[in-house]
Design an enzyme around this catalytic site. Structure first.
Site, PDB file in Angstrom:
ATOM      1  CG  ASP A  34      30.210  32.802  30.955  1.00 28.94           C
ATOM      2  OD1 ASP A  34      30.296  31.572  31.143  1.00 28.94           O
ATOM      3  OD2 ASP A  34      29.349  33.515  31.487  1.00 28.94           O
ATOM      4  CG  ASN A  74      30.509  24.107  33.242  1.00 24.40           C
ATOM      5  OD1 ASN A  74      29.349  23.698  33.222  1.00 24.40           O
ATOM      6  ND2 ASN A  74      31.211  24.188  34.355  1.00 24.40           N
ATOM      7  CG  ASP A 115      31.142  39.485  43.306  1.00 22.89           C
ATOM      8  OD1 ASP A 115      31.076  38.661  44.244  1.00 22.89           O
ATOM      9  OD2 ASP A 115      30.658  39.261  42.189  1.00 22.89           O
ATOM     10  CD  GLU A 121      33.536  31.347  43.951  1.00 18.52           C
ATOM     11  OE1 GLU A 121      33.736  31.567  42.763  1.00 18.52           O
ATOM     12  OE2 GLU A 121      32.784  32.065  44.650  1.00 18.52           O
ATOM     13  CG  HIS A 145      37.737  34.250  42.706  1.00 14.82           C
ATOM     14  ND1 HIS A 145      37.150  35.302  42.048  1.00 14.82           N
ATOM     15  CD2 HIS A 145      36.718  33.434  43.050  1.00 14.82           C
ATOM     16  CE1 HIS A 145      35.838  35.119  42.000  1.00 14.82           C
ATOM     17  NE2 HIS A 145      35.547  34.000  42.605  1.00 14.82           N
ATOM     18  NE  ARG A 146      34.736  38.527  43.421  1.00 10.42           N
ATOM     19  CZ  ARG A 146      35.284  38.923  42.275  1.00 10.42           C
ATOM     20  NH1 ARG A 146      36.469  39.501  42.251  1.00 10.42           N
ATOM     21  NH2 ARG A 146      34.650  38.759  41.143  1.00 10.42           N
ATOM     22  CE  LYS A 191      34.720  30.395  39.315  1.00  9.07           C
ATOM     23  NZ  LYS A 191      33.675  30.990  39.993  1.00  9.07           N
TER      24      LYS A 191
END
Length: 433
Positions: A51, A92, A312, A340, A386-387, A413
């Protein structure tokens, strides 16, 4: 970097200080408000992510000048007069597309191209298109999707309705645009508003940029005085609480003396609750002057926590609870299943392999703590998430035998420097081919 596995070896002690990973949401917004100012702004510690890199590229296409070094981006803005560009490519990055569809309506004729037809290209943006059309902007689009051609030049403020039920990004786009217009505006949000927390972040950044917006308490109505100017300022991007949650959890499960900087006490990130949860677990820590200082002794008490506003950070909290005395319960976390991977079923399966005693409900994670540690000595599948990778690393620090995490490079990520930061604090982690 190719497929890479990682070995986490038992690590009794962590020590040192790090600057937190920088927040992506704040970075993207600061880059934009700097571009919308006349004059030169400085953004310290900007994040690098899909982003924010798309935003860097597009504000330069629109006429901003950007000079960057290791610690800061210096941006000379275009103010209310973006360059007359024909095409913009956001890659994206959905948030960037939406924020810039608003700003691009100040250009006479610009087309957002479709470079990711199977990803961003499939997502609709009708709610924002409808709002821009109310402002006298002509939009050509492909059933609400890219490519999107905006024939603007003279958007008009006034009464604008925008739906908040798909994304809060449409509303944010209007909040960035309307202060620059000649007229005063009244924005009314219809339907439900998703991600109120993130709207709060937009309003916070606008206020720092010298913009006045009158918001109702529920963020469903806004009065925006027209003919405002963004001021050139100096900004510091705050640390990312979701990424820092893993570092802080690692510090509380070990003997530690760890300082994490750029984590504001008054942050509007929901995941800042990780600090409160670790306090409830009786971890020895202080949080002042934008710094969290943990002096861990490895001793923790179980906790009950409603994870809804801090989604998160929940996996990292669960990893800490694995070593707490008593039974912990993290409830109201069903949306962890739609990330994910299924971050309840998949994650708990791997925790069990490592020797943790955990159970799941549809919307809860229950952890029966093992203060004596877990066995480890296994290879674990992190489901390319990733988490999950970060959370399993925490568990590995307190396992009796090393843990191997498959495909741990997917940590990039959200937090490419995670393992560098952990190594700097003394964690015994190493990549294996």
């Amino acid at each position: 970097m190719g497929h890479m596995d990682l070995i986490v070896k038992p690590t009794p002690r962590l020590q040192g200080e790090i600057g937190a990973l920088s927040s992506k949401n704040y970075t993207t917004r600061y880059l934009l408000v700097a571009a919308l100012a006349e004059g030169t702004s400085t953004v310290y510690f900007p994040a690098h992510s899909e982003d924010s890199d798309a935003m860097r590229r597009c504000i330069q296409d629109l006429g901003a000048v950007l000079v960057e070094d290791e610690e800061k981006a210096v941006i000379t803005g275009f103010g209310r007069h973006p360059r007359d560009v024909k095409e913009l490519n956001v890659g994206n990055a959905g948030a960037v597309l939406r924020f810039l569809m608003g700003i691009a309506s100040l250009c006479p004729d610009v087309t957002f191209v479709n470079t990711y037809p199977d990803s961003l290209g499939k997502r609709p943006h009708d709610d924002l298109i409808v709002a821009l059309e109310q402002m006298g902007v002509e939009v050509e689009h492909n059933d609400g999707r890219l490519p999107i051609r905006i024939r603007g030049g003279r958007p008009k403020g006034g009464r604008i309705q925008v739906s908040g039920s798909v994304s809060s990004q449409y509303l944010s786009a209007l909040l960035f645009l309307t202060p620059l217009l000649a007229e005063d505006s009244e924005i009314e949000v219809t339907g439900d508003l998703k991600s109120k927390v993130v709207v709060g972040q937009t309003l916070e950044v606008l206020e720092q940029a010298g913009i006045v917006i009158h918001a109702s308490d529920d963020y469903m109505r806004f009065r925006v005085p027209g003919s405002q100017s963004y001021q050139a300022k100096t900004y510091t991007v705050q640390g990312d609480y979701p990424g820092s949650a893993a570092v802080l959890a690692a510090a509380v499960v070990t003997e530690s003396d760890v300082l994490v900087k750029r984590l504001p006490v008054e942050s509007k990130q929901g995941e800042r609750a990780v600090v409160d949860v670790l306090r409830m677990m009786e971890a020895p820590l202080t949080h002042e002057h934008d710094e969290v200082h943990v002096k861990g002794n490895g001793k923790l008490k179980a906790v009950e926590f409603d994870g809804d506003a801090a989604t998160d950070a929940v996996l990292a909290m669960v990893a800490a609870a694995v070593f707490a005395e008593g039974t912990s319960r993290f409830y109201n976390v069903e949306n962890l299943r739609y990330k994910e991977c299924d971050r309840i079923t998949d994650y708990l399966a791997e925790l069990r392999k490592a020797g943790a005693n955990v159970e799941e409900r549809q919307a809860e994670i229950i952890v029966h703590g093992r203060p004596e540690g877990v066995e480890g000595g296994v290879e674990i599948n992190a489901h390319y998430d990733h988490r999950v990778i970060m959370a399993l690393t925490i568990v590995g620090l307190r396992a009796k035998q090393p843990i191997t995490i498959k495909d741990a490079h997917h940590v990039a990520k959200s937090y490419p420097q995670f393992f560098e930061h952990m190594k700097a604090l003394g964690a015994q982690v190493e990549w294996v081919k």
